[in-house]
Design a protein around this motif. Structure first.
Motif, PDB file in Angstrom:
ATOM      1  N   ILE A  88       0.778  -1.250  -0.270  1.00  0.00           N
ATOM      2  CA  ILE A  88      -0.130   0.066   0.139  1.00  0.00           C
ATOM      3  C   ILE A  88       0.952   1.108   0.046  1.00  0.00           C
ATOM      4  O   ILE A  88       0.716   2.272  -0.824  1.00  0.00           O
ATOM      5  N   GLY A  89       2.009   1.265   0.787  1.00  0.00           N
ATOM      6  CA  GLY A  89       3.088   2.211   0.836  1.00  0.00           C
ATOM      7  C   GLY A  89       2.606   3.484   1.437  1.00  0.00           C
ATOM      8  O   GLY A  89       1.663   3.708   2.481  1.00  0.00           O
ATOM      9  N   TYR A  90       3.664   4.615   1.103  1.00  0.00           N
ATOM     10  CA  TYR A  90       3.099   5.857   1.656  1.00  0.00           C
ATOM     11  C   TYR A  90       3.797   7.000   0.711  1.00  0.00           C
ATOM     12  O   TYR A  90       4.657   6.748   0.036  1.00  0.00           O
ATOM     13  N   GLU A  91       3.386   8.077   1.090  1.00  0.00           N
ATOM     14  CA  GLU A  91       4.444   9.350   0.663  1.00  0.00           C
ATOM     15  C   GLU A  91       4.600  10.044   1.815  1.00  0.00           C
ATOM     16  O   GLU A  91       3.842  10.557   2.464  1.00  0.00           O
ATOM     17  N   ARG A  92       5.844  10.663   1.866  1.00  0.00           N
ATOM     18  CA  ARG A  92       6.456  11.678   2.798  1.00  0.00           C
ATOM     19  C   ARG A  92       6.893  13.081   2.253  1.00  0.00           C
ATOM     20  O   ARG A  92       7.864  12.590   1.342  1.00  0.00           O
ATOM     21  N   SER A  93       7.125  13.811   2.860  1.00  0.00           N
ATOM     22  CA  SER A  93       7.886  14.997   2.721  1.00  0.00           C
ATOM     23  C   SER A  93       9.114  14.988   3.180  1.00  0.00           C
ATOM     24  O   SER A  93       9.142  14.925   4.841  1.00  0.00           O
ATOM     25  N   ASN A  94      10.181  15.355   2.881  1.00  0.00           N
ATOM     26  CA  ASN A  94      11.486  15.675   3.473  1.00  0.00           C
ATOM     27  C   ASN A  94      11.843  16.831   3.959  1.00  0.00           C
ATOM     28  O   ASN A  94      11.169  17.847   3.598  1.00  0.00           O
ATOM     29  N   SER A  95      12.785  17.132   4.888  1.00  0.00           N
ATOM     30  CA  SER A  95      13.089  18.273   5.577  1.00  0.00           C
ATOM     31  C   SER A  95      13.509  19.316   4.491  1.00  0.00           C
ATOM     32  O   SER A  95      13.603  20.421   4.597  1.00  0.00           O
ATOM     33  N   ASN A  96      14.130  18.762   3.433  1.00  0.00           N
ATOM     34  CA  ASN A  96      14.820  19.538   2.399  1.00  0.00           C
ATOM     35  C   ASN A  96      13.787  20.008   1.484  1.00  0.00           C
ATOM     36  O   ASN A  96      14.239  20.487   0.222  1.00  0.00           O
ATOM     37  N   GLY A  97      12.306  19.740   1.482  1.00  0.00           N
ATOM     38  CA  GLY A  97      11.461  19.923   0.556  1.00  0.00           C
ATOM     39  C   GLY A  97      11.084  19.059  -0.477  1.00  0.00           C
ATOM     40  O   GLY A  97      10.068  19.208  -1.292  1.00  0.00           O
ATOM     41  N   THR A  98      11.963  18.165  -0.606  1.00  0.00           N
ATOM     42  CA  THR A  98      11.373  17.016  -1.559  1.00  0.00           C
ATOM     43  C   THR A  98      10.537  15.984  -0.989  1.00  0.00           C
ATOM     44  O   THR A  98      10.480  15.888   0.321  1.00  0.00           O
ATOM     45  N   SER A  99      10.283  15.067  -1.867  1.00  0.00           N
ATOM     46  CA  SER A  99       9.160  14.046  -1.472  1.00  0.00           C
ATOM     47  C   SER A  99       9.670  12.665  -1.741  1.00  0.00           C
ATOM     48  O   SER A  99      10.283  12.600  -3.099  1.00  0.00           O
ATOM     49  N   ASP A 100       9.323  11.435  -1.109  1.00  0.00           N
ATOM     50  CA  ASP A 100       9.319  10.351  -1.704  1.00  0.00           C
ATOM     51  C   ASP A 100       8.543   9.388  -0.993  1.00  0.00           C
ATOM     52  O   ASP A 100       7.855   9.772  -0.191  1.00  0.00           O
ATOM     53  N   GLY A 101       8.646   8.006  -1.405  1.00  0.00           N
ATOM     54  CA  GLY A 101       7.509   6.957  -0.856  1.00  0.00           C
ATOM     55  C   GLY A 101       7.836   5.895  -1.227  1.00  0.00           C
ATOM     56  O   GLY A 101       8.948   5.427  -2.176  1.00  0.00           O
ATOM     57  N   LYS A 102       6.788   4.946  -1.209  1.00  0.00           N
ATOM     58  CA  LYS A 102       6.771   3.547  -1.535  1.00  0.00           C
ATOM     59  C   LYS A 102       5.363   3.115  -2.057  1.00  0.00           C
ATOM     60  O   LYS A 102       4.412   3.942  -1.793  1.00  0.00           O
ATOM     61  N   GLY A 103       5.402   1.872  -2.649  1.00  0.00           N
ATOM     62  CA  GLY A 103       4.004   1.443  -3.109  1.00  0.00           C
ATOM     63  C   GLY A 103       3.182   2.155  -3.841  1.00  0.00           C
ATOM     64  O   GLY A 103       3.456   3.001  -4.493  1.00  0.00           O
TER      65      GLY A 103
END
Length: 667
Positions: A177-192
């Protein structure tokens, strides 16, 4: 005296002239600020006191194939009070009743709130915290309390909202199912799925104007948004909650019984490639298991004996030998370039046919068959592997797919043992999902289909995008070869290495595998065993294919082989799917079976029907959960009371009409 007066006059004139020049300079500067640079300073002042804030759009839901919620957004609210905004008359008139009302919801005495509100008023606190982490029901109730019901401009109420992502069925299939997250440097990443389909799920953000108040804090200028956010679309996954529950717990039990390091299981619909269940469990330091890595998709390693199906397919396609060809297992040992290939059965199997050698997973027989027929032209054998798709990724929609590896005769690392070692699944690398796709092609009469995790994108009951079956290879080999392979895979279960799994009441076909996997840890080296079973069921008319891989099972009792460790998981899944098929449309409370460390959301969600939506029964649910569920189904919800749902105005089972209002009475 006259001369002195004259000097004084000069000084006065000089000072007056200087003041005159300063006045002119000030006038010029003011004129410049007002007319020449006025727009710039007005813009700067506005930016520093009024700013547009982003309102994140509500993400769409992720549903299972049977309509169950796998991921949904739940609103959380924070309420603060601008004690300066209300007029003295309004404040004094309402502070007592407001305090009484807050006490009834937030569980503190009315006197506490009255003292705090008066203190905030006296200190001119423009951002006093009333409560945070409120459900929609609590927020809606507090918004209607005396004074606060006058709005932000007259009543001083400040409302902050954020959405949090919840998985109603708990940790099951969490990595897929995964997720999406925001990083402290303004970028985002995630899984699934959440990351792969974010452009559909995320919608479009809105914005709201806020004015800067004391201590760098901001409050909304108006009660309405400048631009309303647009909700994201819903993603309908291929996951079936019933099959997922079976697969998860079957794998979990075996990992616990064998104290294994990690493992995975995938169940796929044979004709479509739809992944109906996928579980990836790794062991924590406390001995419990949870989803850490998508091993089925990402982990590429030497597969061992499950790779022998490719040997047999290539040999039969080239008509090098028939399944009846006889080989001598040479006491269970054959030697190539000084390196020994051994059978797991001490002493070998004597002289047996190629088919029987496959059924018993004889390394010596399979290696001889491949080496004797391709030693002069190894590229012909390797080209078959390439044509079968074993040298390239499947191109899955979710990121992180591991890369398979097939040595090529043109490689500088190719050696005299490369060909024989490939024949029993060493020197090559492949992921469980890639192995499953290959076996599924045999079950599917030669048509290799791409594994899929999502079937369609929807906006309410309108299909935005549909993902049809994707064929990777319309015919992986001839029909004659397919029929022979199916018969041999059936015999593996009937009278081969997987005979312990055989049941006269339920037919299964597949192949066991036990690989010694090399690994480096803490600067050292060593190996452990990976036990696997891959196949399909029912054997005569395959509906599902399945792979089970268990890494590093306990070797204490020497029963670390694929038939002992992975095979029972396969059998348990196959039989439960067809013998325990659900007769109700309601989801079982999956969290009831999940170990403690796997529970992250213990609210009970009632299943919604995606294809033919109907009103769910939300009685007994918390107000927040019921509201989120019903709004996700397109209903307008009105709530009275607090707590759990006692009554609902629309009866469960009725067809849903979008934007219909449903009244919930809470206890």
């Amino acid at each position: 005296m006259a001369v002195e007066d004259k000097h004084i006059s000069y000084r006065i004139y000089l000072v007056a002239f200087a003041i005159f020049l300063m006045a002119i300079a000030i006038a010029v500067k003011l004129t410049n600020i007002q007319w020449v640079e006025g727009d710039y300073y007005r813009k700067l002042a506005k930016e520093r006191t009024v700013r547009n804030f982003v309102i994140p759009a509500n993400k769409g839901n992720v549903y299972s194939a049977d309509g169950s919620l796998l991921a949904t957004s739940i609103p959380n609210y924070e309420i603060r009070f601008d004690a300066v905004t209300p007029k003295a008359e309004s404040f004094e008139k309402n502070v007592k009743t407001l305090s009484d009302s807050l006490a009834s919801v937030l569980g503190k005495p009315s006197s506490y709130f009255q003292n705090e509100l008066r203190k905030a008023r006296a200190n001119k606190n423009r951002y006093y915290l009333i409560a945070r982490n409120l459900s929609y029901t609590e927020y809606f109730k507090i918004k209607g309390f005396p004074l606060f019901n006058l709005g932000s401009n007259k009543g001083g109420i400040i409302i902050e909202q954020e959405t949090v992502r919840k998985h109603p069925i708990g940790k099951i299939a969490e990595r897929t199912i995964g997720y999406e997250r925001s990083n402290s440097n303004g970028t985002s990443d995630g899984k699934g799925i959440e990351w792969a389909y974010r452009k559909y799920l995320n919608g479009k953000d809105g914005n709201i104007l806020k004015q800067k108040i004391a201590k760098g804090q901001w409050k909304p200028l108006r009660d309405i948004n400048e631009v309303d956010p647009q909700d994201g679309y819903d993603v309908i996954s291929t996951i079936d909650v019933f099959i997922q529950d079976i697969a998860h717990h079957a794998l979990l039990k075996q990992l616990e019984d064998y104290q294994a390091d990690h493992g995975c299981v995938v169940v796929m619909e044979t004709s479509t490639g739809h992944v109906k269940a996928i579980s990836n469990l790794g062991r924590a330091t406390d001995g419990t298991y949870f989803e850490t890595t998508n091993y089925a998709v990402a982990e590429s390693h030497e597969p061992g004996s499950t790779y022998k199906l490719a040997d047999l397919m290539a040999l039969l396609e080239d008509k090098k030998v028939d399944t009846s060809a006889v080989y001598d297992s040479n006491g269970g040992v054959v030697v190539y370039s000084g390196r020994k290939v051994r059978d797991s059965h001490v002493g070998g199997y004597g002289k047996i046919s190629l088919a029987r050698g496959f059924e018993l997973s004889s390394n010596t027989v399979m290696v001889q068959a491949v080496y004797n027929n391709y030693k002069k032209e190894p590229s012909k054998f390797v080209n078959h592997l390439n044509n079968f798709g074993l040298n390239r990724p499947l191109g899955l929609s979710i990121k992180g797919e591991g890369r398979p590896y097939v040595p090529q005769p043109s490689d500088k690392h190719w050696s005299n043992i490369s060909l024989p070692w490939m024949a029993f699944g060493y020197g090559v690398s492949i992921t469980p999902m890639q192995t499953l796709a290959f076996y599924n092609a045999v079950a599917n009469n030669g048509e290799m289909v791409k594994p899929q995790f999502v079937s369609e994108i929807k906006e309410w009951n309108k299909t935005i995008k549909k993902y049809d079956k994707e064929v990777l290879n319309p015919k992986i080999c001839s029909q004659g070869t397919i029929l022979k392979l199916k018969a041999i895979l059936l015999n593996v279960v009937k009278k081969g290495t997987a005979s312990k799994l055989y049941s006269k009441d339920f037919s299964m076909a597949g192949k066991t595998g036990t690989a010694a996997v090399n690994y480096a840890k803490d600067g050292g080296s060593g190996k452990y065993y990976a036990s696997s079973f891959v196949g399909y069921f029912p054997a005569d008319h395959p509906k599902y294919s399945c792979i089970v891989v268990v890494h590093k099972p306990s070797t204490v009792n020497n029963n670390y082989y694929g038939a002992d460790v992975a095979g029972p998981v396969f059998k348990r899944i196959a039989q439960k799917i067809f013998t325990d098929a659900p007769s109700t449309n309601k989801i079982k409370n999956l969290n009831r079976k999940i170990p403690k460390q796997e529970n992250n959301y213990d609210s009970y969600f009632v299943k919604s029907q995606v294809k033919s939506p109907s009103i769910p029964n939300v009685k007994g649910m918390s107000g927040m959960d019921a509201l989120a569920l019903l709004e996700n189904l397109g209903l307008k919800v009105k709530v009275t009371g607090i707590g759990k749902v006692k009554k609902q105005s629309l009866q469960a089972g009725q067809n849903i009409v979008k934007n219909t209002t449903i009244l919930l009475e809470l206890s």
